[in-house]
Motif scaffolding. Structure first.
Motif, PDB file in Angstrom:
ATOM      1  N   GLN A   1       0.826  -1.190   0.000  1.00  0.00           N
ATOM      2  CA  GLN A   1       0.000   0.000   0.000  1.00  0.00           C
ATOM      3  C   GLN A   1       0.869   1.252   0.000  1.00  0.00           C
TER       4      GLN A   1
ATOM      5  N   GLU B   1     -13.284   9.305  -4.946  1.00  0.00           N
ATOM      6  CA  GLU B   1     -13.475   8.124  -4.095  1.00  0.00           C
ATOM      7  C   GLU B   1     -14.525   7.160  -4.636  1.00  0.00           C
TER       8      GLU B   1
ATOM      9  N   TYR C   1     -10.718   1.920  -9.212  1.00  0.00           N
ATOM     10  CA  TYR C   1      -9.334   1.999  -9.689  1.00  0.00           C
ATOM     11  C   TYR C   1      -9.062   3.382 -10.268  1.00  0.00           C
TER      12      TYR C   1
ATOM     13  N   LEU D   1      -4.037   1.778 -10.138  1.00  0.00           N
ATOM     14  CA  LEU D   1      -3.970   1.467  -8.714  1.00  0.00           C
ATOM     15  C   LEU D   1      -5.370   1.256  -8.148  1.00  0.00           C
ATOM     16  N   LYS D   2      -5.458   0.405  -7.153  1.00  0.00           N
ATOM     17  CA  LYS D   2      -6.741   0.196  -6.478  1.00  0.00           C
ATOM     18  C   LYS D   2      -6.887   1.260  -5.390  1.00  0.00           C
ATOM     19  N   LEU D   3      -7.956   2.013  -5.499  1.00  0.00           N
ATOM     20  CA  LEU D   3      -8.191   3.104  -4.550  1.00  0.00           C
ATOM     21  C   LEU D   3      -8.750   2.542  -3.250  1.00  0.00           C
TER      22      LEU D   3
ATOM     23  N   LYS E   1      -5.142   6.971  -0.466  1.00  0.00           N
ATOM     24  CA  LYS E   1      -4.516   5.692  -0.121  1.00  0.00           C
ATOM     25  C   LYS E   1      -4.850   4.676  -1.213  1.00  0.00           C
ATOM     26  N   PHE E   2      -3.854   3.875  -1.581  1.00  0.00           N
ATOM     27  CA  PHE E   2      -4.070   2.914  -2.656  1.00  0.00           C
ATOM     28  C   PHE E   2      -3.279   1.646  -2.390  1.00  0.00           C
ATOM     29  N   SER E   3      -3.644   0.583  -3.104  1.00  0.00           N
ATOM     30  CA  SER E   3      -2.800  -0.608  -3.116  1.00  0.00           C
ATOM     31  C   SER E   3      -2.383  -0.900  -4.549  1.00  0.00           C
TER      32      SER E   3
END
Lengths: 135, 135
Positions: free
Chosen positions: B33, B50, B54, B99-101, B110-112
């Motif tokens: 993350q 939000e 993605y 990126l995955k939000l 923040k993302f992963s």
């Protein structure tokens, strides 16, 4: 933070001469075809590109001046942050299209799914690999 | 053709302090993350982000100097044109990650799926809408 300079690697040739003619997203213009002319000093960089079915093209919205931090997407009535939209009037004026590659030969890349204006500066091309993107 | 100036809109905070630690593509680092800190003058631009699962993040490879028109992807032995690879040593030094939000709050996203080095300048964020991309 410092700023960076970017230099076009090519130019788009498309049927769309001015804003309002181009489709808003490349999917809507998937019948339309266009070409990217790669400048001489970058031609070597597209070798091997033809094996990809789709390419990601980054381009510069050169017909836009300035930006707004809020934008109202087509068909909506409430504005939101420009980074939650594809509005061209965005900081740094960088656009992204996923295009279907028809042929890459010499310094010309033919594609369909065109949504760029004629004469748009191209700043990067990347292979589009669905598995890597979609997670 | 003229060149253009781009100005970072934010900065990445990630676990990867130097090249070699970061995964080569964001899919390989999907457990990791990170955060994007949006600079004050651009915060209004992420309102509404939000709602997307993605996001597409464009960033600047600021630890790279110069470029090569040929690159050899990891695990391959034959070089090809840099635009047929994701090599960072590319003209204009622009990287792209999907990126995955996880959360967007205040000036922090923040993302992963992190694959950027810590301190990487962020130059654009766009919503990732799979239907538009994959055609």
């Amino acid at each position: 933070m410092k700023s960076y300079s970017i230099e076009p690697i090519g130019i788009a040739h498309t049927p769309y001469k001015e804003r309002g003619q181009a489709p808003r997203q490349s999917i809507y213009g998937k019948e339309g075809q266009g070409e990217i002319e790669i400048f001489n000093s970058f031609i070597e960089g597209i070798q091997g590109l033809e094996k990809y079915e789709y390419i990601i093209v980054l381009f510069y919205f050169d017909r836009i001046s300035g930006y707004s931090l809020k934008a109202t997407p087509p068909g909506e009535v409430i504005s939101r942050g420009v980074f939650a939209t594809r509005s061209p009037a965005r900081p740094n004026h960088i656009g992204l299209s996923v295009l279907k590659l028809i042929k890459a030969e010499g310094n010309i890349i033919k594609f369909s799914g065109v949504d760029m204006l004629d004469g748009t500066p191209i700043i990067d091309i990347k292979p589009y690999v669905r598995e890597l993107e979609s997670k």
